[in-house]
Write a protein that holds these residues in place. Structure first.
Motif, short mmCIF file in Angstrom:
data_model
loop_
_atom_site.label_atom_id
_atom_site.label_comp_id
_atom_site.label_asym_id
_atom_site.label_seq_id
_atom_site.Cartn_x
_atom_site.Cartn_y
_atom_site.Cartn_z
N UNK A 1 0.83 -1.21 0.00
CA UNK A 1 0.00 0.00 0.00
C UNK A 1 0.87 1.26 0.00
N UNK A 2 1.99 1.22 0.71
CA UNK A 2 2.89 2.38 0.73
C UNK A 2 3.49 2.62 -0.65
N UNK A 3 3.89 1.53 -1.31
CA UNK A 3 4.47 1.65 -2.64
C UNK A 3 3.44 2.20 -3.62
N UNK A 4 2.25 1.57 -3.64
CA UNK A 4 1.22 1.97 -4.60
C UNK A 4 0.72 3.38 -4.34
N UNK A 5 0.51 3.72 -3.07
CA UNK A 5 0.03 5.06 -2.74
C UNK A 5 1.04 6.13 -3.13
N UNK A 6 2.32 5.83 -2.91
CA UNK A 6 3.36 6.78 -3.29
C UNK A 6 3.42 6.98 -4.80
N UNK A 7 3.31 5.88 -5.53
CA UNK A 7 3.31 5.97 -6.99
C UNK A 7 2.09 6.72 -7.51
N UNK A 8 0.93 6.52 -6.88
CA UNK A 8 -0.28 7.23 -7.28
C UNK A 8 -0.15 8.72 -7.03
N UNK A 9 0.35 9.10 -5.86
CA UNK A 9 0.54 10.52 -5.56
C UNK A 9 1.48 11.18 -6.56
N UNK A 10 2.54 10.47 -6.90
CA UNK A 10 3.50 10.98 -7.88
C UNK A 10 2.86 11.14 -9.25
N UNK A 11 2.04 10.17 -9.65
CA UNK A 11 1.38 10.23 -10.96
C UNK A 11 0.40 11.39 -11.03
N UNK A 12 -0.34 11.64 -9.96
CA UNK A 12 -1.29 12.77 -9.93
C UNK A 12 -0.55 14.09 -10.05
N UNK A 13 0.57 14.21 -9.36
CA UNK A 13 1.36 15.44 -9.43
C UNK A 13 1.88 15.68 -10.84
N UNK A 14 2.24 14.61 -11.54
CA UNK A 14 2.83 14.75 -12.87
C UNK A 14 1.78 14.88 -13.97
N UNK A 15 0.67 14.15 -13.86
CA UNK A 15 -0.31 14.09 -14.94
C UNK A 15 -1.63 14.78 -14.63
N UNK A 16 -1.85 15.13 -13.39
CA UNK A 16 -3.15 15.65 -13.01
C UNK A 16 -4.11 14.51 -12.70
N UNK A 17 -5.28 14.85 -12.14
CA UNK A 17 -6.19 13.80 -11.65
C UNK A 17 -7.31 13.42 -12.62
N UNK A 18 -7.36 13.99 -13.81
CA UNK A 18 -8.57 13.93 -14.62
C UNK A 18 -8.66 12.74 -15.56
N UNK A 19 -7.65 11.91 -15.62
CA UNK A 19 -7.68 10.73 -16.50
C UNK A 19 -7.35 9.49 -15.67
#
Length: 328
Positions: A226-244
């Motif tokens: 969960x720590x790995x996946x949550x960290x990767x998700x937070x990073x992806x939102x920061x880079x790509x935005x949340x809309x897709x």
């Protein structure tokens, strides 16, 4: 006729690992010069003795079991035959002899390998080959139990602290969800102290993003995921935005495979990790009131107002991560 070996009683630092010397008990012993009559007198004087060590030139060579010795000496004519003979007549010539510096863990393995005799009769403790005293099987079992209990306590303390970290990681999402969607209901109950499921919720000016994920494993392994996946998700939102949500799901998928060494072509039998997660990602647009969904082995159940049955929107049949999924 009999002597008593001093046992070390000096205070030791608490950080020192326990060893065989900590189990050393001062006990009477006899030498090869003593007779069976001498042994009988020692057992009569010390009724608590179950065994009696035998030494030669200060070095342990055997162990006399009280029950066996008395049983032999009670046989007809055995006292007349053996009273004045050396005590080695009824001695166990292959007792377990361990060095005082041997760790408790190593001593436990040696005792188990040696068999029941080492637990019932005990074992001789020596230092540089010289007799120090004896150790008892029950005493060893108690020390091992205490060590294991302390290890379990430390592990549980670590897991309890990990639970605090995991709940703190989720608190921001729970608070944002409660503020943005006060009618929403969320239940997160890990099977163990820590769990392999997590959620993610972030509110923006034009909408909100939400994620629900079920990672492989329970307890500590699942919590790591969960720590790995949550960290990767937070990073992806920061880079790509949340809309897709689909693009975010793909980004987390690539991140897990790269981080866990799940390159395409890796064999599942030789890979170090075949872990991943099932997940559902959502984006809700405030202006259009439209919900965008992307799922990996997760479905979306929708029930419109006034309808009696829900509608199911299936997600992708492959999970996020795992050896058998392509990286793209």
């Amino acid at each position: 006729m009999s002597s008593v070996s001093p046992a070390s009683s000096a205070a030791r630092p608490r950080f020192r690992q326990p060893c065989a010397e900590d189990l050393c008990v001062a006990t009477p012993f006899v030498t090869t010069d003593h007779t069976n009559q001498d042994v009988l007198e020692v057992f009569t004087e010390h009724r608590e003795l179950a065994t009696l060590p035998v030494t030669e030139n200060d070095r342990p060579i055997g162990l006399i079991n009280r029950s066996i010795f008395l049983s032999q000496m009670s046989k007809p004519y055995h006292r007349e035959l053996y009273n004045r003979k050396s005590c080695i007549a009824f001695m166990d010539k292959e007792p377990l002899i361990v060095d005082a510096a041997m760790s408790i863990e190593a001593l436990t393995f040696r005792t188990v390998e040696y068999g029941e005799k080492a637990l019932t009769d005990g074992f001789i403790i020596a230092s540089e080959g010289r007799f120090l005293g004896v150790g008892h099987g029950l005493q060893l079992m108690r020390v091992v139990a205490d060590i294991q209990a302390e290890r379990n306590r430390q592990i549980m303390h670590s897991i309890d602290y990990a639970s605090i970290i995991q709940r703190a990681m989720l608190r921001a999402s729970r608070d944002a969800l409660a503020h943005t969607l006060p009618d929403a209901s969320l239940v997160w109950e890990p099977r163990d102290v820590v769990g392999g499921d997590f959620y993610h919720f972030v509110a923006f000016e034009d909408g909100w993003f939400a994620a629900l994920a079920d990672c492989t494993g329970h307890g500590v392994p699942g919590a790591f995921m969960t720590l790995i996946a949550s960290s990767l998700l937070t990073q992806a939102i920061e880079q790509q935005g949340p809309r897709d949500p689909g693009a975010l799901l793909a980004a987390v998928h690539r991140g897990i495979k790269q981080m866990l060494g799940q390159a395409d072509g890796t064999d599942a039998m030789t890979a170090e990790s075949n872990d991943g997660m099932d997940a559902a990602f959502f984006w809700f647009d405030n202006a259009t009131r439209r919900l965008t969904f992307a799922g990996a082995r997760c479905a979306l159940f929708v029930m419109h107002p006034g309808e009696a049955h829900d509608h199911v929107i299936d997600g992708e049949r492959k999970g996020v991560g795992y050896i058998d999924t392509a990286i793209d």
